[in-house]
Design an enzyme around this catalytic site. Structure first.
Site, short mmCIF file in Angstrom:
data_model
loop_
_atom_site.label_atom_id
_atom_site.label_comp_id
_atom_site.label_asym_id
_atom_site.label_seq_id
_atom_site.Cartn_x
_atom_site.Cartn_y
_atom_site.Cartn_z
N HIS A 15 -6.61 9.06 11.32
CA HIS A 15 -5.62 8.96 10.23
C HIS A 15 -5.70 7.67 9.43
CE1 HIS A 15 -3.08 12.45 11.34
NE2 HIS A 15 -3.51 12.17 12.56
N LYS A 39 8.48 5.01 1.35
CA LYS A 39 7.47 5.13 2.41
C LYS A 39 7.53 3.85 3.22
CE LYS A 39 4.31 5.69 -0.98
NZ LYS A 39 3.29 6.71 -0.86
N ARG A 40 6.81 3.80 4.36
CA ARG A 40 6.80 2.56 5.11
C ARG A 40 6.35 1.40 4.21
NH1 ARG A 40 7.82 2.73 10.78
NH2 ARG A 40 7.14 0.57 10.74
N LYS A 88 0.10 -0.34 0.78
CA LYS A 88 0.79 0.64 -0.04
C LYS A 88 1.34 0.01 -1.33
CE LYS A 88 2.27 3.38 4.01
NZ LYS A 88 1.68 4.73 3.85
N THR A 124 1.23 12.12 2.29
CA THR A 124 1.76 13.48 2.28
C THR A 124 3.00 13.55 1.39
OG1 THR A 124 2.77 12.92 4.39
CG2 THR A 124 0.87 14.36 4.46
N LYS A 137 4.81 16.24 -1.53
CA LYS A 137 6.22 16.66 -1.56
C LYS A 137 6.83 16.42 -2.94
CE LYS A 137 6.40 15.49 3.30
NZ LYS A 137 6.61 14.39 4.26
C1 4GP Z 1 -1.08 7.98 8.16
C2 4GP Z 1 -1.86 7.63 6.92
O1 4GP Z 1 -1.60 6.30 6.56
C3 4GP Z 1 -1.46 8.57 5.79
O2 4GP Z 1 -2.23 8.31 4.66
C4 4GP Z 1 -1.62 10.01 6.23
O3 4GP Z 1 -1.11 10.88 5.24
C5 4GP Z 1 -0.87 10.24 7.52
O4 4GP Z 1 -1.31 9.34 8.52
C6 4GP Z 1 -1.04 11.64 8.05
O5 4GP Z 1 -2.39 11.96 8.18
N1 4GP Z 1 -1.50 7.13 9.24
C7 4GP Z 1 -0.61 6.62 10.10
C8 4GP Z 1 -1.16 5.72 11.15
O6 4GP Z 1 0.59 6.87 10.03
O7 4GP Z 1 -0.37 5.12 11.90
O8 4GP Z 1 -2.41 5.60 11.21
#
Ligand code: 4GP
Length: 842
Positions: free
Chosen positions: A374, A568-569, A574, A679, A683
């Site tokens: 991810h 978002k976080r 970001k 994601t 949305k």
């Molecule tokens: C997140 C990614 O940062 C995000 O781009 C992606 O949409 C999401 O996973 C689902 O695949 N990664 C994390 C992480 O949250 O902790 O690596």
């Protein structure tokens, strides 16, 4: 099996099968029954909390019946199952989702109204199940919804944290973390005190040799902790299929407490053992895209993985098949590297406990597992020190060394000329201290590895996992672009838009299950009545958010303004800092205008939300700057409605359901090559908002689907990032003049003590601007101007929105799950109308 009722008595059971409510009258009856008996209250003592509890229990009864049937059907069919192992499941609320997925929301609405309650108020009573940080955890939740909706025999496995992600409070502009104890009343979980697994830690390994010379390892653990299963039913949409999410909770293995210690007067230490055991599942680590390598985290991982595998193996063994058929019955998906120890644990079970040969066992393991990556951010790639693994899991470390040895021998045979390859790909990093590289272990132990958007999958193939593509060939590395469930993220969050779409695309039960049917609305893009209704829905959603903003912050915003959202976080990659610098630039420009000029400006509300990891200093500084800018701008009489800056406290799933449908433009502006997919971008577009974004993650595929005329892209490309970073550090790093102006104003103290924001400024000015804020700032501002101009032409804007929604079908998590099922898991759905095996025994 011993608990199964004998054949002659089953008739009595079948005759008395529970059915759950049908229709409004029975629903009301069930609610009243639960209030009066389960809750021991009455109509003189029923507040909204009690009404929520009783409503949930009535729905739960319905779910449980289908859930039992689904499990029986799956056992009877004995077909291949998918197990989704995820340390995070960011579920949000369950009641509204259950009502909609079962198709009984209208019944609940009218029934509750007759009983004196509004369904919306009752839904609001529920505490979010927030067992996740962000994208990764919410993706897992969307996947569960799709797996059930598509009738796949699938289980989720996770941890039942006592504390989910912390609650965020903003005090004097700063984030303060408050623990989120969410289990006070949770009708959605079933404790299974009969489903427990004792998990070992520490200890040592002894080897014995039998007469034939075969060596067997015996791990004698030094500590045992008990895992207790808690099951959560996952309803599919418009199908009776109801899957299971099993969450493990930790307890002392000796039960309540150690009576021996208690009797000998050592009460405190007996309670202490219990507390220490409970600590394992006590709290979710609050980091997103970051690995901190804490011992307790490794304990959590092994505890969860070992309990889940025990459960999976137990289920497989019931079918009495030979071991080689395990991969025909079981597919295990590793959501990131967090569950990678499962690979080692299965190998251990097969060779140490089941007596298989190494090679036979390893074949089974590789065919069973697959791994999703991810992120490419180096700080997020998990590594555990060899010493820690040795201490906590001595047998597992031996197996990891053996896996590595055989792997490196294979590499050496196949690439004899490339000596450096061995150290590059070794699962053990020869650093001080030595580290186990979990991603490499996950790749070596899996048959497929996937990224989560095209660009991301390309990047892992060409950068961090390049050598492994050479070693295993390109077919092992695939892409599955993320998706979102349209049930929650359209139908539930945006009922107005959903029913407007239904007027053109047909029954929600069809288009929510085949989202490509959205394309039907494109035929109506020029239909004046449809366009008018579209604008009304958006305005109502903005009004709903404006009301929410007023009630939580006291600030009044006009729903006629352009709502610009970034939720978002909080993370430097970001780039919320770039957004707030842009807001400051806008503020300065407004200040330099005459009052007449200012009146002509399109008003904008900049809305932020998101949590910072408690130990992430820079992210907290960003939150502080956003709030400080807000308090200056929002109170500046020159500015009025022209600009408002809002920070919404404690962003979570249920707040996202209010915020996302209200956005006109949302920001997905990560440095190119850093956001694996994103994601929320999907949305926002699905809810009729446009995007300003970089060429990163799934933004690229969104652009391809909706057309580049419908998205505001800007900034440098991923392929140029390395050179720019190099230039910023070693070459002549000139700050963008507009950004320089913004920095000067921050440093003059306009937004409070300049010292408080020095870190953010110097990261760009003095420390190489790793996230390329200055490099992208000019094109960001230009593109924001383009947004203003485009929004001023409302007719064209609505056309863009309708067209975009019509073309978003690809981003359903159903499409995504079907791709996993076909390309990775090799599993088939199990239709509910086939013989469900009820009453037929196991
Ligand atoms: C997140 C990614 O940062 C995000 O781009 C992606 O949409 C999401 O996973 C689902 O695949 N990664 C994390 C992480 O949250 O902790 O690596």
């Amino acid at each position: 099996v011993e608990a199964s009722i004998p054949e002659p008595q089953r008739e009595a059971w079948l005759k008395n099968q529970a059915s759950g409510f049908k229709g409004k009258d029975q629903f009301e009856k069930e609610v009243v029954r639960h209030v009066e008996t389960t809750l021991a209250r009455s109509m003189f003592n029923c507040d909204e909390t009690a009404a929520y509890a009783a409503t949930s229990l009535a729905f739960r009864d319905r779910l449980v019946i289908e859930w039992n049937r689904t499990q029986q059907r799956q056992t009877f069919a004995d077909s291949k199952r998918v197990y989704y192992l995820s340390l995070e499941f960011l579920m949000g609320r369950a009641l509204d989702n259950a009502m909609l997925n079962i198709g009984e929301k209208e019944v609940a609405k009218s029934g509750l109204s007759e009983l004196g309650f509004r369904v919306e108020d009752i839904i609001q009573q529920e505490h979010d199940a927030a067992l996740g940080n962000g994208g990764l955890g919410r993706l897992a939740a969307c996947f569960l919804d799709s797996l059930a909706s598509l009738n796949f025999p699938a289980w989720g496995y996770g941890l039942r944290y006592r504390y989910g992600i912390f609650k965020q409070e903003i005090i004097d502009g700063y984030q303060v973390e408050v623990p989120d104890y969410w289990l006070d009343f949770n009708p959605w979980e079933f404790p299974r005190h009969d489903v427990t697994v004792d998990i070992q830690f520490y200890g040592n390994v002894n080897k014995t040799t039998d007469d034939s010379g075969k060596v067997t390892a015996h791990w004698e653990g030094g500590e045992t902790v008990r895992a207790v299963a808690y099951d959560v039913p996952i309803p599919g949409y418009a199908t009776p299929s109801t899957n299971n999410l099993r969450l493990w909770s930790s307890q002392a293995a000796s039960g309540e407490f150690d009576f021996q210690k208690f009797n000998s007067g050592d009460y405190e230490s007996s309670v202490g053992d219990q507390q220490r055991a409970e600590t394992i599942s006590a709290v979710l680590y609050p980091n997103d895209n970051l690995d901190r390598g804490k011992e307790l985290r490794l304990k959590q991982q092994y505890f969860w993985v070992a309990a889940s595998l025990y459960d999976i193996v137990r289920r497989f063994k019931k079918s009495k098949r030979p071991w080689r058929e395990f991969p025909d019955q079981v597919a295990i998906q590793l959501n990131d590297t967090h569950p990678t120890l499962a690979i080692v644990e299965l190998q251990r079970i097969l060779i140490d406990l089941e007596g298989l040969d190494w090679d036979d066992a390893w074949n089974i393991v590789q065919q069973t597992f697959s791994y999703t990556n991810h992120t490419v951010l180096p700080e997020a790639l998990e590594k555990w020190s060899v010493g820690l693994v040795q201490h906590l899991l001595p047998r597992h470390l031996q197996i990891i060394y053996d896996i590595n040895l055989f792997f490196l021998q294979m590499v050496e045979r196949n690439f004899p000329k490339d000596r450096e390859m061995l150290s590059r790909v070794s699962i053990i990093e020869e650093s001080q201290p030595k580290m186990v590289r979990m991603a490499y272990l996950a790749i070596v132990g899996s048959h497929k590895v996937n990224g989560v958007a095209e660009l991301h999958s390309d990047l892992i193939r060409t950068t961090i996992f390049k050598d492994f593509v050479t070693i295993f060939g390109p077919d092992k590395f695939v892409n599955v672009t993320n998706g979102i469930t349209p049930r929650r993220w359209l139908h539930q969050a945006n009922p107005g838009l959903s029913s407007l779409i239904a007027s053109k695309a047909g029954d929600p039960e069809h288009y929510l299950k085949d989202l490509t049917l959205l394309n039907k609305i494109e035929l109506s893009v020029n239909d004046p009545a449809f366009r008018k209704a579209w604008a009304e829905v958006k305005l109502a959603n903005k009004q709903r958010l404006a009301d929410y903003i007023k009630s939580t912050t006291g600030i009044v915003v006009s729903p006629k303004a352009l709502f610009d959202v970034q939720v978002k976080r909080i993370h430097e990659y970001k780039r919320q800092q770039m957004n707030i610098f842009g807001v400051i630039f806008r503020y300065l420009k407004l200040k330099s205008m005459s009052p007449e000029e200012r009146k002509k400006v399109l008003p904008r509300v900049s809305i932020f939300g998101g949590k910072a990891a408690p130990g992430y200093w820079m992210a907290k500084q960003i939150i502080h700057l956003i709030n400080s800018v807000g308090s200056v701008v929002n109170n500046d009489p020159d500015i009025g409605d022209a600009l408002k800056v809002i920070f919404l406290e404690d962003y979570n799933v249920s707040k996202a359901e209010i915020i996302i449908p209200a956005s006109d433009i949302s920001e997905h502006i990560s440095t190119a090559g850093t956001e694996a997919s994103g994601t929320s971008n999907m949305k926002f577009v699905l809810n009729g908002g446009l995007i300003i974004g970089t060429c990163d993650g799934a933004n690229i595929e969104i652009t391809r689907e909706i057309g580049e005329e419908n998205i505001f892209l800007f900034g440098n490309l991923a392929e140029d990032v390395d050179d720019l970073r190099h230039k910023n550090t070693y070459g002549d790093h000139k700050i963008d003049p507009s950004l320089d102006k913004v920095f000067n104003v921050i440093q003059s103290g306009t937004f409070g003590n300049a010292q408080d924001f020095q870190g953010m400024v110097s990261a760009v000015r003095e420390h190489g601007d790793f996230y390329l804020v200055s490099d992208d700032f000019h094109s960001y501002l230009e593109t924001q101007e383009l947004v203003d101009k485009s929004y001023a032409d409302q007719e064209l804007w609505i056309t863009k929105c309708i067209t975009s929604v019509a073309r978003m079908g690809f981003f359903s998590s159903d499409r995504c799950i079907n791709e996993y099922a076909e390309e990775i898991w090799n599993v088939e759905p199990l239709q509910p109308d086939t013989n469900n095996g009820v009453g037929k025994g196991e």
